[in-house]
Design a protein around this motif. Structure first.
Motif, mmCIF file in Angstrom:
data_model
loop_
_atom_site.group_PDB
_atom_site.id
_atom_site.type_symbol
_atom_site.label_atom_id
_atom_site.label_comp_id
_atom_site.label_asym_id
_atom_site.label_seq_id
_atom_site.Cartn_x
_atom_site.Cartn_y
_atom_site.Cartn_z
ATOM 1 N N VAL A 38 51.195 41.756 46.373
ATOM 2 C CA VAL A 38 52.248 41.791 47.380
ATOM 3 C C VAL A 38 51.696 41.216 48.684
ATOM 4 C CG1 VAL A 38 53.870 43.250 48.647
ATOM 5 C CG2 VAL A 38 53.251 43.826 46.285
ATOM 6 N N PHE A 39 52.354 40.205 49.186
ATOM 7 C CA PHE A 39 52.047 39.492 50.421
ATOM 8 C C PHE A 39 50.950 38.437 50.200
ATOM 9 C CE2 PHE A 39 53.162 43.806 52.356
ATOM 10 C CZ PHE A 39 54.502 43.507 52.457
ATOM 11 N N ALA A 40 51.284 37.219 50.543
ATOM 12 C CA ALA A 40 50.338 36.104 50.439
ATOM 13 C C ALA A 40 49.171 36.353 51.396
ATOM 14 C CB ALA A 40 51.033 34.785 50.778
ATOM 15 N N SER A 41 47.975 36.188 50.879
ATOM 16 C CA SER A 41 46.760 36.375 51.675
ATOM 17 C C SER A 41 45.610 35.756 50.901
ATOM 18 C CB SER A 41 46.490 37.869 51.915
ATOM 19 O OG SER A 41 46.079 38.486 50.709
ATOM 20 N N PRO A 42 44.465 35.549 51.546
ATOM 21 C CA PRO A 42 43.309 35.048 50.790
ATOM 22 C C PRO A 42 42.920 35.982 49.639
ATOM 23 C CG PRO A 42 42.937 34.744 53.137
ATOM 24 C CD PRO A 42 44.199 35.574 53.000
ATOM 25 N N VAL A 43 43.011 37.293 49.850
ATOM 26 C CA VAL A 43 42.682 38.222 48.768
ATOM 27 C C VAL A 43 43.692 38.080 47.634
ATOM 28 C CG1 VAL A 43 42.454 40.642 48.105
ATOM 29 C CG2 VAL A 43 41.474 39.849 50.262
ATOM 30 N N ALA A 44 44.984 37.965 47.962
ATOM 31 C CA ALA A 44 46.010 37.796 46.925
ATOM 32 C C ALA A 44 45.734 36.546 46.104
ATOM 33 C CB ALA A 44 47.399 37.731 47.554
ATOM 34 N N ASP A 45 45.329 35.480 46.768
ATOM 35 C CA ASP A 45 45.021 34.239 46.057
ATOM 36 C C ASP A 45 43.940 34.471 45.005
ATOM 37 O OD1 ASP A 45 45.182 31.361 45.633
ATOM 38 O OD2 ASP A 45 43.229 31.268 46.647
ATOM 39 N N HIS A 46 42.863 35.127 45.386
ATOM 40 C CA HIS A 46 41.772 35.393 44.444
ATOM 41 C C HIS A 46 42.188 36.402 43.378
ATOM 42 C CE1 HIS A 46 38.704 32.961 46.351
ATOM 43 N NE2 HIS A 46 39.162 33.389 47.507
ATOM 44 N N LEU A 47 42.904 37.435 43.768
ATOM 45 C CA LEU A 47 43.380 38.423 42.795
ATOM 46 C C LEU A 47 44.173 37.753 41.678
ATOM 47 C CD1 LEU A 47 44.839 41.473 44.746
ATOM 48 C CD2 LEU A 47 43.125 41.545 42.946
ATOM 49 N N LEU A 48 45.104 36.906 42.071
ATOM 50 C CA LEU A 48 45.982 36.278 41.085
ATOM 51 C C LEU A 48 45.232 35.261 40.237
ATOM 52 C CD1 LEU A 48 49.131 36.039 43.339
ATOM 53 C CD2 LEU A 48 48.742 37.627 41.443
ATOM 54 N N ARG A 49 44.327 34.523 40.842
ATOM 55 C CA ARG A 49 43.532 33.545 40.086
ATOM 56 C C ARG A 49 42.647 34.253 39.062
ATOM 57 N NH1 ARG A 49 39.673 30.515 43.692
ATOM 58 N NH2 ARG A 49 41.555 30.498 44.931
ATOM 59 N N TYR A 50 41.892 35.253 39.522
ATOM 60 C CA TYR A 50 41.009 35.976 38.607
ATOM 61 C C TYR A 50 41.816 36.818 37.620
ATOM 62 C CZ TYR A 50 37.455 35.002 42.243
ATOM 63 O OH TYR A 50 36.616 34.419 43.161
ATOM 64 N N GLY A 51 42.934 37.379 38.085
ATOM 65 C CA GLY A 51 43.781 38.166 37.197
ATOM 66 C C GLY A 51 44.299 37.345 36.027
ATOM 67 N N ALA A 52 44.684 36.103 36.300
ATOM 68 C CA ALA A 52 45.141 35.219 35.218
ATOM 69 C C ALA A 52 44.019 35.001 34.209
ATOM 70 C CB ALA A 52 45.640 33.890 35.791
ATOM 71 N N ASP A 53 42.784 34.856 34.696
ATOM 72 C CA ASP A 53 41.640 34.703 33.788
ATOM 73 C C ASP A 53 41.441 35.939 32.919
ATOM 74 O OD1 ASP A 53 41.068 32.185 34.788
ATOM 75 O OD2 ASP A 53 39.504 32.899 36.162
ATOM 76 N N LEU A 54 41.862 37.098 33.415
ATOM 77 C CA LEU A 54 41.717 38.351 32.670
ATOM 78 C C LEU A 54 42.910 38.635 31.763
ATOM 79 C CD1 LEU A 54 40.253 40.562 35.536
ATOM 80 C CD2 LEU A 54 39.044 39.689 33.521
#
Length: 182
Positions: A38-54
């Motif tokens: 929730v909410f675009a941020s640098p952390v959200a970017d990494h969460l979603l990128r790494y989350g997709a890998d998982l």
């Protein structure tokens, strides 16, 4: 041909063989996973990128269309809480200072999400508690929102915070405490 000690370890420990790339991991335990940042941020970017890998379906919930346009992480982007949220969803609020925090959390609590958490230091007051109380959310519902989140690894950068958060989510999904205790 003689086998080394490592060969016997891999035969006895399937996880070791997976780690060495000798066998394909069995992902049948994973099932459907949705990660909503929730909410675009640098952390959200990494969460979603790494989350997709998982193996997560990566979704960014960003009500501000201007901020949503800047999100370039390849995740699905939605402007409001999606009606399809269910118990497969782990939701991570990445900015506890946004004025929409109370409204978004109030709406999220109407869904049977598996897990909802708000990033923030345990040294500071949790702003979501007051925001939800102002909206008449009962304490037992407010208690569904986790804070702080992630494993305590001393994270300081957006990638570290994302890794800490995802490791905590995986530990929770697998019924484990996280950390080095096995």
């Amino acid at each position: 041909m003689a086998h080394s000690h490592d060969d016997h370890v891999h035969e006895a420990d399937p996880a070791c063989a997976v780690a060495h790339g000798e066998v394909v991991p069995d992902a049948s335990h994973v099932g459907e996973r949705v990660l909503v940042a929730v909410f675009a941020s640098p952390v959200a970017d990494h969460l979603l990128r790494y989350g997709a890998d998982l193996g997560y379906r990566a979704v960014l919930l960003e009500p501000d269309s201007g901020r949503a346009e800047e999100a370039t992480n390849g995740a699905e982007v939605v402007a409001k809480v999606p009606a399809w949220l269910d118990a497969t969803a782990d939701v991570v609020v990445t900015d506890h200072d946004r004025p929409e925090l109370g409204d978004v959390l109030h709406e999220l609590l109407a869904y049977p999400c598996r897990w909802i958490g708000v990033m923030g230091s345990p040294r500071h007051t949790a702003p979501h508690v007051a925001a939800l109380a102002e909206r008449g959310v009962p304490p037992e519902q407010v208690a569904r929102v986790h804070r702080p989140i992630g494993l305590n690894i001393g994270s300081k950068t957006p990638p570290e915070i994302a890794i800490s958060t995802l490791a905590g989510l995986l530990a929770d999904r697998n019924g484990r405490p996280g950390g080095f205790g096995f």
